[in-house]
Design an enzyme around this catalytic site. Sequence first.
Site, PDB file in Angstrom:
ATOM      1  N   GLU A 181      16.574  46.391  34.935  1.00  0.00           N
ATOM      2  CA  GLU A 181      17.242  48.096  34.703  1.00  0.00           C
ATOM      3  C   GLU A 181      15.627  48.741  35.726  1.00  0.00           C
ATOM      4  OE1 GLU A 181      17.491  48.762  29.388  1.00  0.00           O
ATOM      5  OE2 GLU A 181      15.828  49.394  30.764  1.00  0.00           O
ATOM      6  N   CYS A 207      13.204  54.861  39.916  1.00  0.00           N
ATOM      7  CA  CYS A 207      12.237  54.162  39.841  1.00  0.00           C
ATOM      8  C   CYS A 207      12.404  52.924  39.550  1.00  0.00           C
ATOM      9  CB  CYS A 207      12.318  54.925  38.155  1.00  0.00           C
ATOM     10  SG  CYS A 207      10.619  53.852  37.584  1.00  0.00           S
ATOM     11  N   CYS A 247       7.879  41.567  31.795  1.00  0.00           N
ATOM     12  CA  CYS A 247       6.154  41.573  32.443  1.00  0.00           C
ATOM     13  C   CYS A 247       5.533  40.665  31.420  1.00  0.00           C
ATOM     14  CB  CYS A 247       5.934  43.425  32.590  1.00  0.00           C
ATOM     15  SG  CYS A 247       4.432  43.916  33.234  1.00  0.00           S
ATOM     16  N   CYS A 277       1.471  45.270  27.344  1.00  0.00           N
ATOM     17  CA  CYS A 277       1.232  46.071  27.033  1.00  0.00           C
ATOM     18  C   CYS A 277       1.684  45.947  26.037  1.00  0.00           C
ATOM     19  CB  CYS A 277       1.335  47.208  27.831  1.00  0.00           C
ATOM     20  SG  CYS A 277       0.333  47.281  29.403  1.00  0.00           S
ATOM     21  N   CYS A 287       4.581  48.959  25.585  1.00  0.00           N
ATOM     22  CA  CYS A 287       5.600  49.129  26.638  1.00  0.00           C
ATOM     23  C   CYS A 287       6.528  48.396  26.128  1.00  0.00           C
ATOM     24  CB  CYS A 287       5.080  49.343  27.397  1.00  0.00           C
ATOM     25  SG  CYS A 287       6.253  48.635  29.036  1.00  0.00           S
ATOM     26  N   GLU A 305       4.890  44.384  36.993  1.00  0.00           N
ATOM     27  CA  GLU A 305       3.376  44.614  37.246  1.00  0.00           C
ATOM     28  C   GLU A 305       3.621  44.616  38.580  1.00  0.00           C
ATOM     29  OE1 GLU A 305       0.269  46.621  36.851  1.00  0.00           O
ATOM     30  OE2 GLU A 305       0.058  46.100  39.009  1.00  0.00           O
ATOM     31  N   HIS A 330      -5.208  55.035  30.465  1.00  0.00           N
ATOM     32  CA  HIS A 330      -4.693  54.986  29.137  1.00  0.00           C
ATOM     33  C   HIS A 330      -5.780  55.279  28.137  1.00  0.00           C
ATOM     34  CE1 HIS A 330      -0.617  54.950  31.013  1.00  0.00           C
ATOM     35  NE2 HIS A 330      -0.080  53.945  31.270  1.00  0.00           N
ATOM     36  N   CYS A 390       9.761  56.090  30.985  1.00  0.00           N
ATOM     37  CA  CYS A 390       8.255  55.672  31.368  1.00  0.00           C
ATOM     38  C   CYS A 390       8.052  54.240  30.060  1.00  0.00           C
ATOM     39  CB  CYS A 390       6.688  56.007  31.338  1.00  0.00           C
ATOM     40  SG  CYS A 390       7.226  56.876  32.800  1.00  0.00           S
TER      41      CYS A 390
HETATM   42 FE1  SF4 Z   1       3.911  45.072  32.143  1.00  0.00          FE
HETATM   43 FE2  SF4 Z   1       3.132  48.277  33.382  1.00  0.00          FE
HETATM   44 FE3  SF4 Z   1       4.453  47.614  30.681  1.00  0.00          FE
HETATM   45 FE4  SF4 Z   1       2.237  46.769  30.826  1.00  0.00          FE
HETATM   46  S1  SF4 Z   1       3.415  49.041  30.721  1.00  0.00           S
HETATM   47  S2  SF4 Z   1       3.528  45.670  29.725  1.00  0.00           S
HETATM   48  S3  SF4 Z   1       1.669  46.797  32.805  1.00  0.00           S
HETATM   49  S4  SF4 Z   1       5.344  47.771  32.707  1.00  0.00           S
END
Ligand code: SF4
Length: 333
Positions: free
Chosen positions: A81, A95, A102, A106, A109, A153, A209, A327
């Site tokens: 995406e 973006c 990833c 996290c 996310c 990342e 964070h 985000c």
């Molecule tokens: Fe990956 Fe960034 Fe999501 Fe963390 S916040 S899982 S580094 S995409």
Amino acid sequence: MDISKLNQTLIEEPIFRLKQAKRAVFVNLVDNWDQTTNFSKKLRDELNKNCPISIKAEFLKSIKSDSLKALITLSDGLKIETVLLSHGVGRNTICLSSQVGCAIGCSFCATGKRGFKRNLTAEEMIEQIILFARLLKKRNQRVNNVVFMGMGEPFLNYDNVLKTIKILNNKDYFNIGARHISISTIGIIDGIKKLATQSLQINLAISLHAPNNNLRAQIIPINKQYPLDKIINAINYYINKTNRRVMIEYVMIKDFNDSVEQARQLIELLKQISKPLYFVNLIFCNSITEFKPSEKDKIKQFREILVKQKIETTLRYSFGQDIQAACGQLIGS
Ligand code: SF4
């Protein structure tokens, strides 16, 4: 789209042909080689066969903001995406995703929950730009800013990301100034240090964070490998080498990292940055996981505590939540 075989397909052509072909794709934004009428029919057919430039994508438009999300199907069938954020007249930010999924995982996310499939090539990152550049061309507009804040990342795909930036920055192609390109990292030390040695004036954002390691490790598993003291050292290295400002990102999660005490801890942490070349960006948490966004009053209070200590602090209320384009919401489905 797949232009990885462009050099090979044009190997027997005069050298200038490759430049012409790249300009056709990156500048003239053609979506079929038949539009390159300065090429012979035979060559156009070969290019259409070996280096298709049509892009398979579906779009989702936000009704609450000027955000447009695209789901791109890559040549191997995997999906990524990417998001276009239009603000004001003619200001368009993309973006960009740098990986399929990833590996960091996290917990706040959606991308991280999906797991990691593979790195994107530079061509696949450029494909995301081209997709929106073609749309914007119809409005007589162009891509002005690129942020590596989509899926993945970026520093775990460092070489391809740098290759992409050089193509975006190239005056003969996209001509997007380095100052209009940003990389956001969860704090991959090697990547921060490597970037510091490049003579590129791109922007760096670092996602903290949380103001202490205990808290941070609860949401960012890689904090064990890259704890806050190491990240602060890397920030100092970067700032001393480049003299450039760093953006500290802090996602505001309800009853997790948004208290008065945690704001004070963050101030103490940031005091370890050797020069005042940073600012804090508080990000509205998008509740796609069990984490909920902080109350607006809490965010305001948190911000005021930082500002009182003369720490420049901005707020980012996300666009495109209704289409899961904000985000931490990109999932590739
Ligand atoms: Fe990956 Fe960034 Fe999501 Fe963390 S916040 S899982 S580094 S995409």
